[in-house]
Write a protein that holds these residues in place. Structure first.
Motif, PDB file in Angstrom:
ATOM      1  N   GLU A  32     -15.226   8.894   3.893  1.00 17.58           N
ATOM      2  CA  GLU A  32     -15.193   8.056   2.690  1.00 17.58           C
ATOM      3  C   GLU A  32     -13.806   7.437   2.499  1.00 17.58           C
ATOM      4  OE1 GLU A  32     -16.675  10.203  -0.755  1.00 17.58           O
ATOM      5  OE2 GLU A  32     -18.114  11.236   0.542  1.00 17.58           O
ATOM      6  N   TYR A  33     -12.775   8.227   2.759  1.00 16.06           N
ATOM      7  CA  TYR A  33     -11.413   7.708   2.622  1.00 16.06           C
ATOM      8  C   TYR A  33     -11.114   6.657   3.688  1.00 16.06           C
ATOM      9  CZ  TYR A  33     -10.445  11.295  -0.845  1.00 16.06           C
ATOM     10  OH  TYR A  33     -10.463  12.075  -1.974  1.00 16.06           O
TER      11      TYR A  33
ATOM     12  N   PHE B 111       0.856  -1.179   0.000  1.00 18.14           N
ATOM     13  CA  PHE B 111       0.000   0.000   0.000  1.00 18.14           C
ATOM     14  C   PHE B 111       0.893   1.229   0.000  1.00 18.14           C
ATOM     15  CE2 PHE B 111      -2.802  -3.231   1.744  1.00 18.14           C
ATOM     16  CZ  PHE B 111      -3.938  -3.025   0.977  1.00 18.14           C
ATOM     17  N   CYS B 112       0.742   2.033  -1.011  1.00 21.69           N
ATOM     18  CA  CYS B 112       1.537   3.245  -1.183  1.00 21.69           C
ATOM     19  C   CYS B 112       0.703   4.442  -0.757  1.00 21.69           C
ATOM     20  CB  CYS B 112       1.931   3.376  -2.657  1.00 21.69           C
ATOM     21  SG  CYS B 112       2.703   4.937  -3.092  1.00 21.69           S
ATOM     22  N   LEU B 113       1.220   5.230   0.173  1.00 22.39           N
ATOM     23  CA  LEU B 113       0.515   6.441   0.592  1.00 22.39           C
ATOM     24  C   LEU B 113       0.923   7.584  -0.325  1.00 22.39           C
ATOM     25  CD1 LEU B 113       0.693   6.157   4.469  1.00 22.39           C
ATOM     26  CD2 LEU B 113      -1.175   5.541   2.932  1.00 22.39           C
ATOM     27  N   GLY B 114       0.030   7.911  -1.212  1.00 20.66           N
ATOM     28  CA  GLY B 114       0.269   8.954  -2.199  1.00 20.66           C
ATOM     29  C   GLY B 114      -0.071   8.439  -3.581  1.00 20.66           C
TER      30      GLY B 114
ATOM     31  N   HIS C 146      -2.851  10.134   0.135  1.00 15.89           N
ATOM     32  CA  HIS C 146      -2.052  10.379   1.332  1.00 15.89           C
ATOM     33  C   HIS C 146      -2.926  11.033   2.405  1.00 15.89           C
ATOM     34  CE1 HIS C 146       1.116  11.754   3.963  1.00 15.89           C
ATOM     35  NE2 HIS C 146       1.968  11.017   3.270  1.00 15.89           N
ATOM     36  N   PRO C 147      -2.818  10.570   3.646  1.00 20.56           N
ATOM     37  CA  PRO C 147      -3.629  11.167   4.717  1.00 20.56           C
ATOM     38  C   PRO C 147      -3.483  12.688   4.825  1.00 20.56           C
ATOM     39  CG  PRO C 147      -2.646   9.142   5.484  1.00 20.56           C
ATOM     40  CD  PRO C 147      -2.049   9.419   4.126  1.00 20.56           C
ATOM     41  N   ARG C 148      -2.283  13.208   4.609  1.00 22.77           N
ATOM     42  CA  ARG C 148      -2.102  14.664   4.668  1.00 22.77           C
ATOM     43  C   ARG C 148      -2.911  15.355   3.572  1.00 22.77           C
ATOM     44  NH1 ARG C 148       0.994  17.126   1.636  1.00 22.77           N
ATOM     45  NH2 ARG C 148       2.611  15.560   1.454  1.00 22.77           N
ATOM     46  N   PHE C 149      -2.925  14.770   2.378  1.00 31.53           N
ATOM     47  CA  PHE C 149      -3.722  15.310   1.279  1.00 31.53           C
ATOM     48  C   PHE C 149      -5.203  15.333   1.659  1.00 31.53           C
ATOM     49  CE2 PHE C 149      -6.506  14.328  -2.306  1.00 31.53           C
ATOM     50  CZ  PHE C 149      -6.258  15.404  -3.142  1.00 31.53           C
ATOM     51  N   ILE C 150      -5.656  14.237   2.245  1.00 31.10           N
ATOM     52  CA  ILE C 150      -7.067  14.145   2.642  1.00 31.10           C
ATOM     53  C   ILE C 150      -7.399  15.225   3.660  1.00 31.10           C
ATOM     54  CG2 ILE C 150      -8.806  12.697   3.758  1.00 31.10           C
ATOM     55  CD1 ILE C 150      -7.180  10.254   2.610  1.00 31.10           C
ATOM     56  N   VAL C 151      -6.552  15.362   4.679  1.00 28.00           N
ATOM     57  CA  VAL C 151      -6.806  16.348   5.729  1.00 28.00           C
ATOM     58  C   VAL C 151      -6.774  17.767   5.167  1.00 28.00           C
ATOM     59  CG1 VAL C 151      -5.864  17.350   7.855  1.00 28.00           C
ATOM     60  CG2 VAL C 151      -6.037  14.871   7.612  1.00 28.00           C
ATOM     61  N   GLN C 152      -5.812  18.043   4.288  1.00 28.82           N
ATOM     62  CA  GLN C 152      -5.666  19.406   3.768  1.00 28.82           C
ATOM     63  C   GLN C 152      -6.707  19.772   2.716  1.00 28.82           C
ATOM     64  OE1 GLN C 152      -1.511  19.387   2.506  1.00 28.82           O
ATOM     65  NE2 GLN C 152      -1.010  20.775   4.179  1.00 28.82           N
TER      66      GLN C 152
END
Length: 112
Positions: free
Chosen positions: A90-91, A47-50, A76-82
């Motif tokens: 959903e993510y 699993f690749c984050l990004g 990426h979790p940071r992308f989702i949060v930002q």
């Protein structure tokens, strides 16, 4: 890492943002992946984050070295949060569904 963007605000700074930095860390990344594999982690799926440049970089490494059977890119979790915080649930559901699927695929024995 961060750096000041053109607008003067702090901006995330990633290993892939400059070619010379990418080149400087590539051998370390390859070494690190090999070390993790040597510890017995599964290699059938990664699993690749990004889903952008990080995915492209990891896919290129995987194509060259064959570390993993399948590469699944996730936002990426940071992308989702930002940028997608309103859709965060959903993510989370997507992540959990994929992890559950992989867990079910490994029972009753762990695939390597």
């Amino acid at each position: 890492f961060t750096h000041k963007g053109e607008n003067g605000r702090e901006k995330n700074y990633n290993y892939y943002d400059r070619a010379d930095l990418t080149a400087a860390v590539t051998d370390f990344i390859i070494w690190n992946i090999r070390e993790q594999i040597a510890m017995g982690v599964r290699t059938d799926v990664c699993f690749c984050l990004g889903t952008g440049k990080n995915e492209k970089f990891l896919r290129a490494l995987n194509d060259r070295y064959g570390f993993f059977g399948e590469l699944v890119a996730l936002e990426h979790p940071r992308f989702i949060v930002q940028y997608r915080s309103a859709s965060g649930d959903e993510y989370v559901s997507k992540y959990l569904a994929l992890l559950k699927k992989e867990k079910e695929n490994t029972l009753p024995e762990i695939r390597r």
